[in-house]
Design a protein around this motif. Structure first.
Motif, mmCIF file in Angstrom:
data_model
loop_
_atom_site.group_PDB
_atom_site.id
_atom_site.type_symbol
_atom_site.label_atom_id
_atom_site.label_comp_id
_atom_site.label_asym_id
_atom_site.label_seq_id
_atom_site.Cartn_x
_atom_site.Cartn_y
_atom_site.Cartn_z
ATOM 1 N N LEU A 1 0.826 -1.204 0.000
ATOM 2 C CA LEU A 1 0.000 0.000 0.000
ATOM 3 C C LEU A 1 0.863 1.258 0.000
ATOM 4 N N LEU A 2 1.932 1.225 0.797
ATOM 5 C CA LEU A 2 2.833 2.369 0.839
ATOM 6 C C LEU A 2 3.505 2.594 -0.512
ATOM 7 N N LEU A 3 3.901 1.532 -1.171
ATOM 8 C CA LEU A 3 4.521 1.658 -2.492
ATOM 9 C C LEU A 3 3.545 2.251 -3.511
ATOM 10 N N CYS A 4 2.293 1.836 -3.429
ATOM 11 C CA CYS A 4 1.292 2.388 -4.346
ATOM 12 C C CYS A 4 1.120 3.893 -4.121
ATOM 13 N N LEU A 5 1.112 4.308 -2.861
ATOM 14 C CA LEU A 5 0.977 5.730 -2.562
ATOM 15 C C LEU A 5 2.182 6.519 -3.072
ATOM 16 N N ILE A 6 3.371 5.961 -2.915
ATOM 17 C CA ILE A 6 4.582 6.641 -3.387
ATOM 18 C C ILE A 6 4.564 6.777 -4.904
ATOM 19 N N VAL A 7 4.163 5.718 -5.600
ATOM 20 C CA VAL A 7 4.092 5.766 -7.066
ATOM 21 C C VAL A 7 3.079 6.803 -7.513
ATOM 22 N N LEU A 8 1.927 6.837 -6.838
ATOM 23 C CA LEU A 8 0.908 7.826 -7.191
ATOM 24 C C LEU A 8 1.421 9.245 -6.967
ATOM 25 N N LEU A 9 2.101 9.457 -5.857
ATOM 26 C CA LEU A 9 2.651 10.777 -5.570
ATOM 27 C C LEU A 9 3.707 11.170 -6.598
ATOM 28 N N LEU A 10 4.544 10.223 -6.962
ATOM 29 C CA LEU A 10 5.596 10.485 -7.963
ATOM 30 C C LEU A 10 4.975 10.846 -9.313
ATOM 31 N N PHE A 11 3.949 10.087 -9.684
ATOM 32 C CA PHE A 11 3.297 10.356 -10.965
ATOM 33 C C PHE A 11 2.659 11.747 -10.968
ATOM 34 N N THR A 12 2.008 12.097 -9.880
ATOM 35 C CA THR A 12 1.369 13.423 -9.789
ATOM 36 C C THR A 12 2.408 14.535 -9.876
ATOM 37 N N THR A 13 3.535 14.349 -9.189
ATOM 38 C CA THR A 13 4.599 15.362 -9.217
ATOM 39 C C THR A 13 5.153 15.533 -10.623
ATOM 40 N N LEU A 14 5.443 14.434 -11.283
ATOM 41 C CA LEU A 14 5.981 14.504 -12.641
ATOM 42 C C LEU A 14 4.982 15.139 -13.603
ATOM 43 N N TYR A 15 3.711 14.827 -13.386
ATOM 44 C CA TYR A 15 2.690 15.399 -14.267
ATOM 45 C C TYR A 15 2.659 16.925 -14.157
ATOM 46 N N HIS A 16 2.717 17.430 -12.928
ATOM 47 C CA HIS A 16 2.688 18.882 -12.747
ATOM 48 C C HIS A 16 3.968 19.542 -13.246
ATOM 49 N N LEU A 17 5.092 18.859 -13.133
ATOM 50 C CA LEU A 17 6.355 19.443 -13.581
ATOM 51 C C LEU A 17 6.417 19.549 -15.102
ATOM 52 N N PHE A 18 5.941 18.536 -15.760
ATOM 53 C CA PHE A 18 6.086 18.477 -17.223
ATOM 54 C C PHE A 18 4.755 18.697 -17.952
ATOM 55 N N TYR A 19 3.825 19.364 -17.276
ATOM 56 C CA TYR A 19 2.499 19.530 -17.871
ATOM 57 C C TYR A 19 2.561 20.336 -19.178
ATOM 58 N N HIS A 20 3.241 21.501 -19.164
ATOM 59 C CA HIS A 20 3.282 22.362 -20.356
ATOM 60 C C HIS A 20 4.103 21.717 -21.473
ATOM 61 N N GLN A 21 5.223 21.070 -21.105
ATOM 62 C CA GLN A 21 6.038 20.430 -22.126
ATOM 63 C C GLN A 21 5.273 19.294 -22.804
ATOM 64 N N MET A 22 4.484 18.547 -22.013
ATOM 65 C CA MET A 22 3.723 17.449 -22.594
ATOM 66 C C MET A 22 2.639 17.975 -23.542
ATOM 67 N N ARG A 23 2.003 19.104 -23.181
ATOM 68 C CA ARG A 23 0.981 19.670 -24.061
ATOM 69 C C ARG A 23 1.609 20.175 -25.353
ATOM 70 N N ARG A 24 2.782 20.797 -25.227
ATOM 71 C CA ARG A 24 3.444 21.306 -26.425
ATOM 72 C C ARG A 24 3.876 20.156 -27.328
ATOM 73 N N LEU A 25 4.300 19.044 -26.699
ATOM 74 C CA LEU A 25 4.787 17.912 -27.484
ATOM 75 C C LEU A 25 3.661 17.252 -28.269
ATOM 76 N N PHE A 26 2.514 17.145 -27.625
ATOM 77 C CA PHE A 26 1.403 16.437 -28.274
ATOM 78 C C PHE A 26 0.403 17.384 -28.941
ATOM 79 N N ARG A 27 0.784 18.671 -29.087
ATOM 80 C CA ARG A 27 -0.130 19.613 -29.734
ATOM 81 C C ARG A 27 -0.252 19.282 -31.225
ATOM 82 N N ILE A 28 -1.465 19.380 -31.746
ATOM 83 C CA ILE A 28 -1.706 19.097 -33.173
ATOM 84 C C ILE A 28 -1.682 20.419 -33.918
#
Length: 745
Positions: free
Chosen positions: A710-737
């Motif tokens: 359970l602790l590992l799942c929480l850590i993975v979820l937290l890591l994913f959320t952090t990475l998403y917020h850090l690279f949010y604009h770059q990901m949108r620019r990369l996948f922009r049509i």
């Protein structure tokens, strides 16, 4: 030249392109972090692949990577071990002071059963010191298995990868036999431990090592299994040693159900004869016999002979029973005990075996011997009632019903008393009775033999041989497994195993015998090889007539038996004056007169290679009593000259509590003096196991695993959320049509 220039230009262009792409990548805000994470993942992947490759290589090239260092210390013994043979160790252990154990014992076993005595289950920390001795003197063993009913020693390091706790549920085939408190029942299943080596050492927890021990102490490549045998099995009765049973002469004292009717000697001998007296090397130790009567070694127990001291003692109906007479009375008299239904008394009939002597001389000799023995046994101080009770206890054996000795008619009383063999003329402990039980079964399976008890020491067990033994004696071992405590009808494990190993034979085909004597592997027997065969077939010196008979039989068979002829026999097979034909394997197999004699001599062979060793040189087996001074002396003698195998059994009087406490303290001090260093199997001194039973530990480990996941799942979820917020604009620019602008015409 132009081609080389173009290739060089293309390479430089590619290099320049890579440089521009790298600069573009580094120009992004988090590009350096992404590159660092990528290289980290690649590095971890390489390490993981390397571990998998090494593990695969160890399995494939075990001789290179895994030689002689698979042991409890993890160090190489290549210079000391002759060969790498994985050998595990199995202990059986119980904590007799555990409340849940005592509760189960009370529920399933009557409290009055002598086999539930506290000394059978008391824990004096022997297992801790036995493991220390194992690490000191036999560190080459691969793994340690501790068989318990689920209990965990408080000091045992359960995280040690070289020790495994095994419960009865893991090895018992029939779970309805559980719970069990019988060591023979548990021992009959130890070869079923999952993952155990083909050959393993079985230790009782009170067996220690006192000097260096190596696999060669238990098994060798040339001699096979070493079988250490100590004292003789208890005799079938006080008046008949096992050496008299099945020896070809009828001994009336042995013609009982207890002694298996003298092994059939009295059925084939109409006139009884006596076996010679034995010079005993040493019988079963008296310390195992729970006999409250007089301690005599085959002495005479004449009870209630004299009602009053008169000259007509031989006319008294309350007469005597005979055990083994001393050397002056070896075969003069035998007693035939007959039960009278009229007055419920035992009568004795004294028969004269040496007819040339006069009856009055025999009676006078008997009187003198009886007087000496009675004085020695001090029966004068016992009153008539006491002697009567002693006689009743001794003669409580209605299965002894001997035929009249002056009759020449063969009497067969086996069917009448077939179910009364269990009755005893003496009181033996359960262990001794189980030895006699197994001995009786093996007499029926392998023939009468005088057997010894295996020494109290670690026993090397082959799990496949143990499985074969239990397949052959399936009913007996199932009955042993069903016993809750020790029983007189147990298949005593070590005794059963070693005599199965030594008694099993295999049929040797005539072709194999032929190849044994065909030393030059030519496919034919030469005159020299025939000479070797004859020297082993007949007693030396060889009689020329025997050689002539053998040669004539070979010549006769070659003239009458059709066998394929060998076109090119090896040169030099025959002597110059030899008249023998070419002797092939087919000729010997079809020549009945020759093959019959060869099969008689060499047709059976030991199925399991072994050698018998008389115990005593490397073993110490003693019983601890409540006598403090004797205990101190005994322990000091062991200290002065410790042997390879030390076994100290508990024989203390439960009524002498104060002395027993002192003896236990002395024993603990003795163990600490020999094995002072903590082993790798023990927890540090300041730690104790939180759980006393394995199921509690497993429940805690399961809950810990759930919490960790359970602790590992929480850590993975937290890591994913952090990475998403850090690279949010770059990901949108990369996948922009991106839509192409419309060109206006």
């Amino acid at each position: 030249m132009p081609i080389a220039c173009r290739i060089f230009i293309n390479i430089m262009s590619t290099w320049k392109l890579l440089q521009r792409r790298c600069y573009d990548l580094l120009s992004y805000k988090y590009s350096l972090l992404v590159i660092l994470m990528a290289f980290t993942c690649i590095f971890i992947g390489i390490i993981h692949f390397g571990e998998i490759w090494v593990a695969w290589s160890k399995e494939k090239y075990e001789a290179v990577f895994h030689s002689f260092n698979d042991n409890i210390l993890g160090i190489s013994f290549q210079k000391k071990l002759c060969q790498h043979v994985p050998i595990d160790v199995v202990y059986t252990w119980v904590n007799g002071s555990d409340p849940s154990f005592l509760k189960n014992l009370k529920e399933h076993v009557p409290i009055a059963d002598i086999n539930t005595a506290a000394s059978r289950f008391s824990d004096k920390d022997e297992l801790r010191y036995s493991l220390r001795s194992l690490e000191m003197y036999a560190p080459w063993v691969r793994h340690v298995y501790i068989v318990t009913n689920g209990q965990i020693p408080s000091w045992l390091d359960m995280d040690n990868p070289r020790v495994t706790l095994v419960t009865h549920e893991d090895i018992f085939l029939n779970k309805s036999d559980l719970p069990t408190f019988s060591s023979p029942a548990i021992e009959s299943h130890i070869h079923r431990i999952p993952g155990i080596s083909d050959k393993f050492l079985y230790f009782n927890d009170d067996v220690m090592l006192g000097a260096e021990v190596w696999p060669e102490d238990f098994i060798t490549q040339a001699g096979g299994q070493k079988v250490y045998l100590a004292w003789w099995v208890p005799d079938c009765s006080d008046v008949c040693p096992w050496a008299w049973v099945g020896d070809g002469s009828c001994d009336p004292a042995c013609n009982t159900t207890l002694c298996e009717f003298d092994g059939g000697d009295c059925d084939s001998t109409p006139v009884p004869t006596d076996s010679e007296a034995l010079e005993e090397e040493g019988d079963y130790p008296h310390k195992f016999l729970q006999d409250t009567q007089e301690n005599t070694n085959y002495g005479l127990k004449f009870l209630d002979i004299l009602r009053n001291r008169s000259s007509s003692i031989w006319d008294n109906t309350e007469v005597f029973t005979q055990q083994t007479l001393n050397e002056s009375m070896r075969s003069q008299i035998n007693v035939n005990k007959v039960y009278s239904l009229k007055n419920d008394k035992y009568f004795s009939h004294i028969v004269e075996h040496r007819k040339e002597r006069k009856s009055d001389q025999i009676i006078s000799t008997q009187r003198s011997v009886l007087a000496k023995i009675m004085n020695k046994m001090k029966f004068q101080n016992s009153n008539y009632t006491e002697r009567r009770l002693q006689l009743k206890r001794y003669l409580n054996d209605d299965n002894v019903n001997l035929p009249q000795l002056n009759s020449t008619i063969k009497t067969n009383i086996k069917s009448h008393y077939s179910d009364q063999w269990k009755l005893r003329t003496r009181q033996l402990d359960t262990y001794a009775e189980s030895l006699l039980y197994v001995n009786r079964i093996y007499n029926m399976a392998y023939g009468f033999e005088r057997r010894r008890v295996p020494a109290h020491m670690p026993h090397l067990i082959d799990k496949w041989i143990a499985a074969d033994m239990q397949t052959k004696f399936e009913y007996e071992f199932k009955k042993t497994s069903s016993h809750k405590v020790r029983n007189s009808e147990d298949m005593q494990f070590a005794f059963s195993y070693f005599y199965f190993l030594t008694s099993e034979k295999r049929k040797v085909p005539i072709e194999e015998i032929f190849d044994t004597f065909d030393t030059d592997k030519s496919g034919t027997w030469s005159d020299r090889e025939i000479r070797t065969l004859l020297s082993r077939l007949y007693p030396l010196p060889l009689d020329y007539s025997l050689v002539g008979e053998f040669e004539n039989a070979i010549i006769n068979c070659s003239n009458h038996v059709n066998v394929p002829k060998i076109s090119n026999p090896p040169p030099g097979e025959r002597y110059l004056d030899s008249s023998l034909p070419v002797i092939s394997k087919e000729l010997i197999a079809k020549c009945e007169s020759i093959s019959r004699g060869i099969r008689t001599k060499f047709g059976e062979k030991k199925l399991y290679s072994h050698e018998i060793i008389k115990a005593g040189k490397n073993e110490i087996f003693e019983m601890l009593t409540s006598n403090v001074s004797l205990t101190v002396q005994l322990l000091d003698e062991i200290r002065r000259e410790p042997k390879k195998f030390i076994c100290l059994n508990d024989d203390m009087d439960p009524l002498r509590q104060s002395e027993n406490e002192i003896v236990r303290a002395l024993l603990n001090d003795f163990y600490r003096s020999l094995y002072p260093l903590r082993s790798t199997f023990e927890l540090p001194l300041q730690y104790r196991n939180l759980f006393t039973h394995r199921h509690e530990l497993f429940e805690w480990r399961a809950n810990r695993t759930k919490a960790r996941n359970l602790l590992l799942c929480l850590i993975v979820l937290l890591l994913f959320t952090t990475l998403y917020h850090l690279f949010y604009h770059q990901m949108r620019r990369l996948f922009r049509i991106r839509a192409l602008p419309t060109l206006l015409v």
